[in-house]
Design a protein around this motif. Structure first.
Motif, PDB file in Angstrom:
ATOM      1  N   PRO A 260      20.402 -28.535 -53.994  1.00  0.00           N
ATOM      2  CA  PRO A 260      21.243 -27.682 -55.230  1.00  0.00           C
ATOM      3  C   PRO A 260      21.851 -28.617 -57.026  1.00  0.00           C
ATOM      4  N   ASP A 261      21.583 -29.944 -56.292  1.00  0.00           N
ATOM      5  CA  ASP A 261      21.305 -31.018 -57.396  1.00  0.00           C
ATOM      6  C   ASP A 261      19.898 -30.303 -58.758  1.00  0.00           C
ATOM      7  N   SER A 262      18.516 -30.677 -58.057  1.00  0.00           N
ATOM      8  CA  SER A 262      17.425 -30.518 -58.430  1.00  0.00           C
ATOM      9  C   SER A 262      17.176 -28.995 -58.496  1.00  0.00           C
ATOM     10  N   GLY A 263      18.361 -27.826 -57.833  1.00  0.00           N
ATOM     11  CA  GLY A 263      17.791 -26.579 -58.174  1.00  0.00           C
ATOM     12  C   GLY A 263      17.557 -26.071 -57.071  1.00  0.00           C
ATOM     13  N   VAL A 264      17.409 -26.672 -55.956  1.00  0.00           N
ATOM     14  CA  VAL A 264      16.499 -25.734 -54.620  1.00  0.00           C
ATOM     15  C   VAL A 264      17.375 -25.321 -53.921  1.00  0.00           C
ATOM     16  N   TYR A 265      17.537 -24.365 -53.036  1.00  0.00           N
ATOM     17  CA  TYR A 265      17.952 -23.214 -52.427  1.00  0.00           C
ATOM     18  C   TYR A 265      17.116 -23.368 -51.715  1.00  0.00           C
ATOM     19  N   SER A 266      16.813 -23.523 -50.852  1.00  0.00           N
ATOM     20  CA  SER A 266      16.273 -22.693 -48.862  1.00  0.00           C
ATOM     21  C   SER A 266      16.742 -21.791 -48.281  1.00  0.00           C
ATOM     22  N   PHE A 267      16.080 -20.990 -47.121  1.00  0.00           N
ATOM     23  CA  PHE A 267      16.317 -19.388 -46.886  1.00  0.00           C
ATOM     24  C   PHE A 267      15.497 -19.354 -45.694  1.00  0.00           C
ATOM     25  N   ALA A 268      16.242 -19.021 -44.927  1.00  0.00           N
ATOM     26  CA  ALA A 268      14.965 -18.261 -44.013  1.00  0.00           C
ATOM     27  C   ALA A 268      15.724 -17.229 -43.751  1.00  0.00           C
ATOM     28  N   TYR A 269      15.017 -16.238 -43.338  1.00  0.00           N
ATOM     29  CA  TYR A 269      15.007 -14.772 -42.590  1.00  0.00           C
ATOM     30  C   TYR A 269      14.104 -14.821 -41.414  1.00  0.00           C
ATOM     31  N   THR A 270      14.849 -14.043 -40.433  1.00  0.00           N
ATOM     32  CA  THR A 270      14.299 -13.087 -39.078  1.00  0.00           C
ATOM     33  C   THR A 270      14.480 -11.799 -39.312  1.00  0.00           C
ATOM     34  N   ILE A 271      13.111 -11.779 -39.053  1.00  0.00           N
ATOM     35  CA  ILE A 271      13.050 -10.414 -39.310  1.00  0.00           C
ATOM     36  C   ILE A 271      12.850  -9.555 -37.846  1.00  0.00           C
ATOM     37  N   THR A 272      12.833  -8.958 -37.504  1.00  0.00           N
ATOM     38  CA  THR A 272      12.753  -7.433 -36.038  1.00  0.00           C
ATOM     39  C   THR A 272      12.114  -6.392 -36.267  1.00  0.00           C
ATOM     40  N   VAL A 273      10.848  -6.110 -36.395  1.00  0.00           N
ATOM     41  CA  VAL A 273       9.975  -5.160 -36.718  1.00  0.00           C
ATOM     42  C   VAL A 273       9.715  -4.174 -35.651  1.00  0.00           C
TER      43      VAL A 273
ATOM     44  N   VAL B 189       2.215 -11.009 -41.286  1.00  0.00           N
ATOM     45  CA  VAL B 189       3.484 -11.547 -41.239  1.00  0.00           C
ATOM     46  C   VAL B 189       3.212 -13.135 -40.679  1.00  0.00           C
ATOM     47  N   VAL B 190       3.637 -13.946 -41.252  1.00  0.00           N
ATOM     48  CA  VAL B 190       3.352 -15.660 -40.343  1.00  0.00           C
ATOM     49  C   VAL B 190       1.984 -15.669 -39.480  1.00  0.00           C
ATOM     50  N   GLY B 191       1.161 -15.084 -40.488  1.00  0.00           N
ATOM     51  CA  GLY B 191      -0.747 -15.322 -40.004  1.00  0.00           C
ATOM     52  C   GLY B 191      -0.699 -13.875 -38.600  1.00  0.00           C
ATOM     53  N   GLN B 192       0.363 -13.070 -38.519  1.00  0.00           N
ATOM     54  CA  GLN B 192       0.400 -12.375 -37.348  1.00  0.00           C
ATOM     55  C   GLN B 192      -0.058 -10.621 -38.234  1.00  0.00           C
ATOM     56  N   GLN B 193      -0.818  -9.656 -37.565  1.00  0.00           N
ATOM     57  CA  GLN B 193      -1.198  -8.656 -38.169  1.00  0.00           C
ATOM     58  C   GLN B 193      -0.533  -8.094 -36.586  1.00  0.00           C
ATOM     59  N   PRO B 194       0.915  -8.409 -36.137  1.00  0.00           N
ATOM     60  CA  PRO B 194       1.210  -7.567 -34.363  1.00  0.00           C
ATOM     61  C   PRO B 194       0.992  -5.846 -34.501  1.00  0.00           C
ATOM     62  N   LEU B 195      -0.029  -5.239 -33.336  1.00  0.00           N
ATOM     63  CA  LEU B 195      -0.105  -4.584 -33.308  1.00  0.00           C
ATOM     64  C   LEU B 195       1.332  -3.234 -32.114  1.00  0.00           C
ATOM     65  N   LEU B 196       1.808  -2.838 -32.237  1.00  0.00           N
ATOM     66  CA  LEU B 196       3.760  -2.407 -31.699  1.00  0.00           C
ATOM     67  C   LEU B 196       3.385  -0.919 -31.416  1.00  0.00           C
ATOM     68  N   ARG B 197       3.443  -0.955 -29.808  1.00  0.00           N
ATOM     69  CA  ARG B 197       3.602   0.480 -29.870  1.00  0.00           C
ATOM     70  C   ARG B 197       4.596   1.432 -29.291  1.00  0.00           C
ATOM     71  N   PRO B 198       4.949   2.537 -29.304  1.00  0.00           N
ATOM     72  CA  PRO B 198       6.604   2.803 -29.038  1.00  0.00           C
ATOM     73  C   PRO B 198       7.324   2.678 -28.465  1.00  0.00           C
ATOM     74  N   GLY B 199       8.578   1.904 -29.387  1.00  0.00           N
ATOM     75  CA  GLY B 199       9.161   1.470 -28.163  1.00  0.00           C
ATOM     76  C   GLY B 199       9.369  -0.260 -28.679  1.00  0.00           C
ATOM     77  N   GLU B 200       7.844  -0.888 -28.877  1.00  0.00           N
ATOM     78  CA  GLU B 200       7.796  -2.466 -29.344  1.00  0.00           C
ATOM     79  C   GLU B 200       8.777  -2.647 -30.425  1.00  0.00           C
ATOM     80  N   ALA B 201       9.105  -3.955 -30.145  1.00  0.00           N
ATOM     81  CA  ALA B 201       9.331  -5.132 -31.335  1.00  0.00           C
ATOM     82  C   ALA B 201       9.096  -6.596 -31.640  1.00  0.00           C
ATOM     83  N   PHE B 202       8.683  -6.734 -32.728  1.00  0.00           N
ATOM     84  CA  PHE B 202       8.311  -8.435 -33.113  1.00  0.00           C
ATOM     85  C   PHE B 202       8.914  -8.536 -34.029  1.00  0.00           C
ATOM     86  N   GLN B 203       9.387 -10.067 -33.727  1.00  0.00           N
ATOM     87  CA  GLN B 203       9.872 -11.073 -34.272  1.00  0.00           C
ATOM     88  C   GLN B 203       9.615 -11.938 -35.490  1.00  0.00           C
ATOM     89  N   TYR B 204      10.214 -12.473 -35.909  1.00  0.00           N
ATOM     90  CA  TYR B 204       9.442 -13.114 -36.716  1.00  0.00           C
ATOM     91  C   TYR B 204      10.724 -14.018 -37.417  1.00  0.00           C
TER      92      TYR B 204
END
Length: 135
Positions: A21-34, A66-81
């Protein structure tokens, strides 16, 4: 149920160990489920993010997959990164979309609703590092 539809759920997290914070850098992660909530298998091809900090600075990020992947999802399937970003202020927001192509060639967009990135005290996770202004 729509024939072509992905749904995105986001969980953001402040990373105090990777922030200075003293250098103005605030880091965040986000987890997404598609999740493919449609009726046809489809592939996530690319992403588009709009990242805003509390000072009004806006950054747009576009790229394949996303994260180097292009996931193929069938109906009902999920991909989390999990991915991340840094801000120059203790709070900000992100929103965006995914460009997708269904197995039958139909193109569609999956919106990602705005979510808040907020740095919190390492000693008290309920206490934001930046003062909040409510309008």
């Amino acid at each position: 149920m729509p024939k072509y539809q992905f749904q995105a759920e986001v969980r953001p997290q402040y990373l105090p160990d990777q922030s200075t914070p003293d250098s103005g850098v605030y880091s965040f992660a986000y987890t997404i489920t598609v999740t493919n909530t449609g009726e046809v298998a489809a592939q996530l091809i690319s992403r588009h993010w709009v990242i805003c900090d509390a000072s009004g600075r806006v950054e747009e990020v576009k790229g394949l997959g996303v994260v180097g992947q292009q996931p193929l999802l069938r109906p009902g399937e999920a991909f989390q990164y999990t991915s991340g970003c840094s801000l120059r202020t203790a709070s900000g927001s992100m929103h965006g979309s995914y460009f997708c192509v269904a197995a039958d060639g139909e193109q569609f967009t999956c919106p990602v609703d705005l979510f808040v990135l907020e740095a919190v005290s390492a000693h008290d996770p309920d206490q934001p590092l930046a003062g909040r202004v409510l309008h």
